[in-house]
Design a protein around this motif. Structure first.
Motif, PDB file in Angstrom:
ATOM      1  N   VAL A  23      41.099  40.287  46.452  1.00 53.59           N
ATOM      2  CA  VAL A  23      40.474  41.553  46.320  1.00 53.59           C
ATOM      3  C   VAL A  23      39.836  41.613  44.830  1.00 53.59           C
ATOM      4  N   HIS A  24      39.963  40.326  43.993  1.00 54.82           N
ATOM      5  CA  HIS A  24      39.623  40.234  42.506  1.00 54.82           C
ATOM      6  C   HIS A  24      39.035  39.140  42.193  1.00 54.82           C
ATOM      7  N   THR A  25      37.589  39.088  42.334  1.00 57.19           N
ATOM      8  CA  THR A  25      36.713  38.004  42.033  1.00 57.19           C
ATOM      9  C   THR A  25      35.622  38.387  41.041  1.00 57.19           C
ATOM     10  N   HIS A  26      35.156  37.629  40.262  1.00 58.09           N
ATOM     11  CA  HIS A  26      33.827  37.838  39.478  1.00 58.09           C
ATOM     12  C   HIS A  26      32.970  36.660  39.817  1.00 58.09           C
ATOM     13  N   MET A  27      31.784  36.886  40.607  1.00 56.84           N
ATOM     14  CA  MET A  27      30.980  35.817  40.844  1.00 56.84           C
ATOM     15  C   MET A  27      29.586  36.010  40.260  1.00 56.84           C
ATOM     16  N   ASP A  47      34.494  41.590  45.342  1.00 56.11           N
ATOM     17  CA  ASP A  47      33.962  41.357  44.018  1.00 56.11           C
ATOM     18  C   ASP A  47      33.341  42.240  43.363  1.00 56.11           C
ATOM     19  N   PHE A  48      32.796  42.525  41.990  1.00 51.31           N
ATOM     20  CA  PHE A  48      32.595  43.713  41.304  1.00 51.31           C
ATOM     21  C   PHE A  48      31.037  43.685  41.131  1.00 51.31           C
ATOM     22  N   ALA A  49      30.813  45.262  41.431  1.00 50.45           N
ATOM     23  CA  ALA A  49      29.212  45.484  40.758  1.00 50.45           C
ATOM     24  C   ALA A  49      29.439  46.360  39.574  1.00 50.45           C
ATOM     25  N   PHE A  68      36.896  51.976  42.677  1.00 50.50           N
ATOM     26  CA  PHE A  68      36.098  51.944  41.357  1.00 50.50           C
ATOM     27  C   PHE A  68      36.875  51.526  40.288  1.00 50.50           C
ATOM     28  N   LYS A  69      36.345  50.320  39.687  1.00 52.51           N
ATOM     29  CA  LYS A  69      37.328  49.723  38.652  1.00 52.51           C
ATOM     30  C   LYS A  69      36.731  50.452  37.049  1.00 52.51           C
ATOM     31  N   MET A  70      37.898  50.672  36.275  1.00 51.67           N
ATOM     32  CA  MET A  70      37.598  51.176  34.926  1.00 51.67           C
ATOM     33  C   MET A  70      38.262  50.458  33.924  1.00 51.67           C
ATOM     34  N   VAL A  93      44.947  46.304  38.114  1.00 54.70           N
ATOM     35  CA  VAL A  93      44.748  44.991  38.413  1.00 54.70           C
ATOM     36  C   VAL A  93      45.309  44.372  37.346  1.00 54.70           C
ATOM     37  N   HIS A  94      45.418  43.030  37.852  1.00 56.51           N
ATOM     38  CA  HIS A  94      46.029  41.614  37.004  1.00 56.51           C
ATOM     39  C   HIS A  94      47.329  42.024  36.005  1.00 56.51           C
ATOM     40  N   LEU A  95      48.302  42.474  36.646  1.00 56.71           N
ATOM     41  CA  LEU A  95      49.608  43.093  35.826  1.00 56.71           C
ATOM     42  C   LEU A  95      50.266  41.582  35.582  1.00 56.71           C
ATOM     43  N   THR A 143      43.279  36.754  42.509  1.00 55.96           N
ATOM     44  CA  THR A 143      43.101  35.670  41.484  1.00 55.96           C
ATOM     45  C   THR A 143      42.311  36.062  40.070  1.00 55.96           C
ATOM     46  N   ASP A 144      41.662  37.061  40.198  1.00 53.99           N
ATOM     47  CA  ASP A 144      40.845  37.444  38.930  1.00 53.99           C
ATOM     48  C   ASP A 144      40.013  36.097  38.443  1.00 53.99           C
ATOM     49  N   HIS A 145      39.368  35.427  39.607  1.00 51.73           N
ATOM     50  CA  HIS A 145      38.536  34.365  39.618  1.00 51.73           C
ATOM     51  C   HIS A 145      37.310  34.810  38.566  1.00 51.73           C
TER      52      HIS A 145
END
Ligand code: DUC
Ligand code: ZN
Ligand code: ZN
Length: 470
Positions: A58-62, A92-94, A150-152, A239-241, A315-317
Motif C-alpha cells: 500500500v505504499h509505493t512511488h513509481m 501508489d500515489f498521485a 489521502f496522504k498529507m 505511514v512508514h512508522l 515498502t515505501d518503495h
C-alpha cells in the motif's frame, strides 16, 4: 479465460492453514476443496509449496518526482519487480501539483500508469494544496473514482508540508464519506531548523540526514495527527512508522479505542543507523525518511506487529539509482554529494517485502504464518477498501495467488532483482523462501525467473471505504 486448478498446496490465509486444491474460473476463485477434478483445467502442482493471497503493497512511488528527482522505476518496471516479489496489487500515489484540481491529479496519473502496469493498482491522492474547491471535490473522488485515502505531509516545508488546519479540514471532509487521511508524521519545521544548523556547521555528509530527523519529532507529529483525527472523529493512518516513541502514541490511542493505524517497512525491521557509517558516499543509499533508527527500535516494531498496534508492512518503495541514470537525467543519489539535504529521499524494496518478512519474521518465530499473510495482504485489503475482492483466498475473490517455496534459499542482489535501481539495501543477504509462481486474476504472470505478464494488464481498482478495519 482458461480454467486453472492448483493442486495440493498448503493454503494459508490470515486465519486458515490447510492442504487443498483451488479451482479458478474467469479470474476468480470458484471452488476450494480436496482432490478436485476438473478435466479441462490447466493444472499446477503446488505440493510442498505455500499458497498465499497475492501481496498488497500500500505504499509505493513509481515514476514520480520527489523534489527535483524522479524515481527510477516506471510503472512497467516497478510492477514487474513487485510481481517477482509476490505482490499483485500496489497502492501508489498521485501527487497534486499546487493549484491543480484533485480530479486532474488522478486522471493524469491514471493515464500514465494504466498502459504500463503489470499488476493491479490503485492510488492514494497526495494533497499539497487544500482550499475550498479542492475540499469540495473529495467526495466525488471517494464515491465515483474509488480513491478513499489521502496522504498529507507534516514534513518538507515549502514543498509538500501542509498545516494542521489543512489536515483537520481534510479529515472532517473525507471522514464521514469513507475516506481516511494518511500522514507522513514528522515535525517538518523543527527538522528544517536542524538541517540548517547542520549545514551551517559544515556537516554535509549523508549521516546528517539521520541526525537531523530525530525520533522525538516523528513522535510529536504522530501524536498531533492522532489528536487531530480524534477531534475530527475519523480514523487516521500513519505511514512508514519507525520510532518506538511514535508507536507509543499509536498504542496509547488504540488503548483508548481511537481508530489510529500505522504501517512500518522492512528497512526499519531489518536495518539500523549503523548503515550511515558506511564508507564514502555509500551511506546515501540509506537516505530514506524517516531514517533508519537505533538497533533496539526494531524489537518495539516487531512487538507492534505481533500485537496489532502496527497493522501493515508496506515498502515505501521509492527508488533512486546510486550511480546509473536510466532515465537519462541526473536523478541519482549523487545529487547530494556536497549536501545531504539534496540526496533524493527514498529507497527501493517492492520486490523483497514477502521474502524478508517470511525469512526474518516467520522463520525466526517473531510472527506466525497467518499473521504474515494478515500483514502483507489481508490487512492492507481491509484497511484500504479492497476486501474481499483482494487479500484472501476464498470463493469469489480474485485469483491473485502466490506459490511460495518455504525452503528454497536465495541471495539478494541488485544483479538479479527486477527493479531498475542499481543497488539493493540488502545486497548479499541470504534468505530462505522464494516466490515460485504468481497468478494475477488467474493468469500466470511469474513462473520462476520468467516474466509472463504484460504491460497494461493490471487493472485500476476503485476502492470502497478506508480505515474501517476495527
Ligand atoms: N516519504 C515517503 O513516503 N516516501 C518517500 C519520501 C518521504 O519522505
Ligand atoms: Zn513519507
Ligand atoms: Zn513514501
Amino acid at each position: 479465460m482458461t480454467e486453472i486448478l492448483i493442486k495440493g498446496g498448503r493454503i494459508v490465509t490470515a486465519v486458515d492453514d490447510y492442504i487443498g486444491d483451488i479451482f479458478v474460473k474467469n479470474g476468480k476463485i470458484e471452488t476450494i476443496g480436496r482432490q478436485l477434478a476438473v478435466p479441462n483445467a490447466q493444472q499446477y502442482n503446488a505440493s510442498g509449496l505455500l499458497v498465499f493471497p497475492g501481496g498488497i503493497d500500500v505504499h509505493t512511488h513509481m515514476e514520480a518526482m520527489q523534489g527535483v528527482a524522479m524515481n527510477c522505476d516506471t510503472y512497467a518496471t516497478g510492477t514487474i519487480a513487485a510481481a517477482f516479489g509476490g505482490t499483485t496489487t500496489i497502492l501508489d500515489f498521485a501527487y497534486q501539483n499546487k493549484g491543480e484540481s484533485a480530479k486532474k491529479t488522478l486522471d493524469d496519473r491514471l493515464a500514465l500508469a494504466e498502459p504500463q502496469v503489470g499488476i493491479d493498482f490503485g492510488f492514494h491522492l497526495i494533497l499539497t494544496d487544500v482550499n475550498k474547491d479542492i475540499l469540495a471535490e473529495l467526495s466525488s473522488l471517494i464515491e465515483a473514482d474509488g480513491v478513499s485515502s489521502f496522504k498529507m505531509f507534516m514534513a518538507y516545508p515549502e514543498i509538500l508540508m501542509v498545516d494542521d488546519a489543512a489536515i483537520f479540514r481534510t479529515m472532517r471532509k473525507v471522514g464521514d464519506r469513507g475516506g481516511m487521511v494518511n500522514l507522513h508524521a514528522e515535525n517538518g519545521s523543527v527538522i528544517q531548523v536542524l538541517i540548517e544548523e547542520a549545514l551551517e556547521q559544515g556537516n554535509t555528509s549523508p549521516k546528517y540526514h539521520s541526525l537531523t530527523r530525530p525520533r522525538l519529532m516523528e513522535a510529536e507529529a504522530t501524536h498531533r495527527a492522532i489528536r487531530l483525527a480524534e477531534l475530527a472523529e475519523v480514523p487516521v493512518y500513519i505511514v512508514h512508522l519507525s520510532a518506538p516513541e511514535a508507536l507509543e502514541n499509536i498504542v496509547e490511542a488504540r488503548d483508548r479505542g481511537i481508530p489510529a493505524f500505522a504501517e512500518t517497512c522492512p528497512h526499519y525491521l531489518f536495518l539500523d543507523l549503523n548503515e550511515y557509517e558506511s564508507p564514502g558516499f555509500e551511506a546515501a543509499k540509506y537516505v530514506m525518511t524517516p531514517p533508519l533508527r537505533e538497533h533496539h527500535c526494531q524489537q518495539h516494531l516487531w512487538r507492534g506487529l505481533r500485537f496489532d498496534d502496527l497493522q501493515i508492512v508496506a515498502t515505501d518503495h521509492c527508488p533512486f539509482c546510486f550511480n546509473e541514470q536510466p532515465l537519462g537525467i541526473n536523478y541519482s543519489k549523487q545529487l547530494g554529494q556536497d549536501n545531504f539535504a539534496k540526496i533524493p529521499n527514498g529507497a527501493p524494496g517492492v520486490e523483497l517485502r514477502l521474502v524478508l518478512l517470511f525469512d526474518g519474521g516467520v522463520r525466526t518465530g517473531k510472527i506466525n504464518l497467518n499473521r504474515f499473510v494478515q500483514l502483507v495482504s489481508t490487512a492492507p485489503a481491509k484497511m484500504f477498501g479492497l476486501f474481499p475482492q483482494k487479500g484472501t483466498i476464498a470463493p469469489g475473490s480474485d485469483a491473485d495467488l502466490v506459490l511460495f517455496d518455504p525452503n528454497k534459499k536465495q541471495t539478494i542482489s541488485a544483479k538479479t532483482h527486477h527493479s531498475r535501481v542499481d543497488y539493493s539495501l540488502f545486497e548479499g543477504r541470504e534468505v530462505t523462501g522464494k516466490v515460485e509462481k504468481v497468478f494475477l486474476r488467474g493468469e500466470l504472470i511469474v513462473d520462476g525467473d520468467r516474466w509472463l505478464g504484460e504491460a497494461g494488464k493490471g487493472a485500476y481498482l476503485k476502492r470502497s471505504a478506508s480505515g474501517r478495519i476495527l
